[in-house]
Enzyme design. Sequence first.
Site, mmCIF file in Angstrom:
data_model
loop_
_atom_site.group_PDB
_atom_site.id
_atom_site.type_symbol
_atom_site.label_atom_id
_atom_site.label_comp_id
_atom_site.label_asym_id
_atom_site.label_seq_id
_atom_site.Cartn_x
_atom_site.Cartn_y
_atom_site.Cartn_z
ATOM 1 N N LYS A 86 0.835 -1.208 0.000
ATOM 2 C CA LYS A 86 0.000 0.000 0.000
ATOM 3 C C LYS A 86 0.868 1.256 0.000
ATOM 4 C CE LYS A 86 -3.817 -2.418 2.291
ATOM 5 N NZ LYS A 86 -4.523 -2.710 3.562
ATOM 6 N N GLN A 130 -4.670 -1.707 9.864
ATOM 7 C CA GLN A 130 -4.495 -2.990 9.194
ATOM 8 C C GLN A 130 -5.078 -4.103 10.061
ATOM 9 O OE1 GLN A 130 -3.219 -3.363 6.022
ATOM 10 N NE2 GLN A 130 -3.823 -5.512 6.183
ATOM 11 N N ASP A 153 -11.200 2.835 4.417
ATOM 12 C CA ASP A 153 -11.539 1.415 4.284
ATOM 13 C C ASP A 153 -13.059 1.217 4.223
ATOM 14 O OD1 ASP A 153 -9.408 -0.264 3.886
ATOM 15 O OD2 ASP A 153 -8.941 -0.530 6.020
#
Lengths: 326, 326
Positions: A86, A130, A153
């Site tokens: 990422k 994460q 997200d």
Amino acid sequence: MSPPLVSLDLPDIWPPNFTSSDTPSMQKSFNERTAAVLDGKLVSMEIRSRIADEVSRMKKCIGKVPGLAVIVVGQRRDSQIYVRNKIKACEEAGIKSFVTELPTDCAEVDVCNALLRFNKDPSIHGILVQLPLPQHLNEEKVLDILSLEKDVDGFHPLNIGNLAMRGREPLFIPCTPKGCVELLIRSGVEIIGKKAVVIGRSNIVGLPTSLLLQRHHATVTIIHPLTDSPEKIASEADIVVSAAGVPNLVRGNWIKPGAVVIDVGTTPVEDPSCEDGYRLIGDVCYEEAEKVASVVTPVPGGVGPLTVAMLLSNTLDSAKRILDFN
Amino acid sequence: MSPPLVSLDLPDIWPPNFTSSDTPSMQKSFNERTAAVLDGKLVSMEIRSRIADEVSRMKKCIGKVPGLAVIVVGQRRDSQIYVRNKIKACEEAGIKSFVTELPTDCAEVDVCNALLRFNKDPSIHGILVQLPLPQHLNEEKVLDILSLEKDVDGFHPLNIGNLAMRGREPLFIPCTPKGCVELLIRSGVEIIGKKAVVIGRSNIVGLPTSLLLQRHHATVTIIHPLTDSPEKIASEADIVVSAAGVPNLVRGNWIKPGAVVIDVGTTPVEDPSCEDGYRLIGDVCYEEAEKVASVVTPVPGGVGPLTVAMLLSNTLDSAKRILDFN
């Protein structure tokens, strides 16, 4: 006084007869191959290149670039690699990235403090934690303090609610579901009116994918480990999205001839010959699927690259919204 | 830069071949009748009587009772009757009710002000805005200011998100979906692992019902007006919940022999012989369904009374939570 109405969560354990990581032995000949491969890498490169153009236009116009903050707790090898990918993608697109690494045994308050700092930081437009977090941390509590405006997200329940409800718009669509539908749309696959089956019902992939396909007017069925005869249900679908995390769950007989199959599964298996010491295996038995489906996405190189591209896209959108830049 | 991902809302108009308000002519003989009738009235009386007991226990212990506020805009006859029924049910259970009636042409700010007053009022534990609102009012904007802690209809997107997501609990489950599942559970119908079809995808009934059945581990498919061969999909389900608002949409051939059929449809049709000048017709062609299904809910007297009971139950739960009374 009433029977419990939503407290029945059961662990999603797929029955053992479906969980074989061996590739089924099936005669393979080149002639039998029919499915087109949906190249996620190619589509993702296209999207990332356009994002890079937008970022540089933003920099020129207002002297600012989007900023993405990543919080990673512990040393999970897969998490480390995902985060690394990422960050690399951010750099290539001109998006500033910030990583906070915390030790596995850190306290919840440490994660929350890191989050709160990023919430306030005006140079940060997207924050992601994460997942999965170590067991001792309360994922729900942590995610609930993440600023809704920076939830790139899209996992906040308000985002999910707005995704589910007709007439409403979530601020962000979760990256993997968005990647799946983006891949379908860009490949000219019609969704409206089609029968779609989503295999798996995780909050991160299965659920939001089903909601998004529903918003696109597919007739959606979710298959989960308690589903009776899943192969029969899947084999009636025009579009199959598998996000069960079970290698080779989706065999040839799960697929209707000519169906479009999107494989979101990425189970890591040890492989010393690979750079990172392991390789990723999808949910779909590729050798069988390619003989039945019209289109299949490979693992790796299918949905994975799209997920990263959608994260950049959500971060760019967020920066544009926060900075009021069009 | 990407194709639109959730802006594709289309009006849900069922195709004309499905929309006939005539009862299909079919020979009916007593011998053919097989389905048991799920008496919603009886179940609802039971629930309401227990709620009344709880309310009086609360009054004895802490000197307070739950309070429900209803905002109704305009003179829609059906809304007026629904509100009247809710108020009457409150009275019978000992729940205090407050009604604010606003004229059809009132301004949005009037509705919002009424809402804000109820939000602040400590004697109010539940607030509902009777839907639909007149066209000129923004339903989303109005509902968004309703205090989450008093949203006894459960329509706030955060509630819907928490209903959708595994591991989370909404503060309130929308009344009609809750009533459907309550009816199934109390009637001993097993949901787990069963194929369920929800017909209709409204934010108020179809969507939350599908999410709730999913939380109960059914394998859920949502049928909507763009669904291809809906009768085929419905006829494979063990449980059918119809909330399309289309009289006689669900014919005998839509139902698998032995299936459980919950009819949420309530379309008003003129009938001078009825007290209110009209009567309600369900989505299910009852004469045909009762010959095929194992269980059918009637209209009226099926889910309707449960919806009211669940509203009282949500209001009681809310008062207990706010007043910290167990």
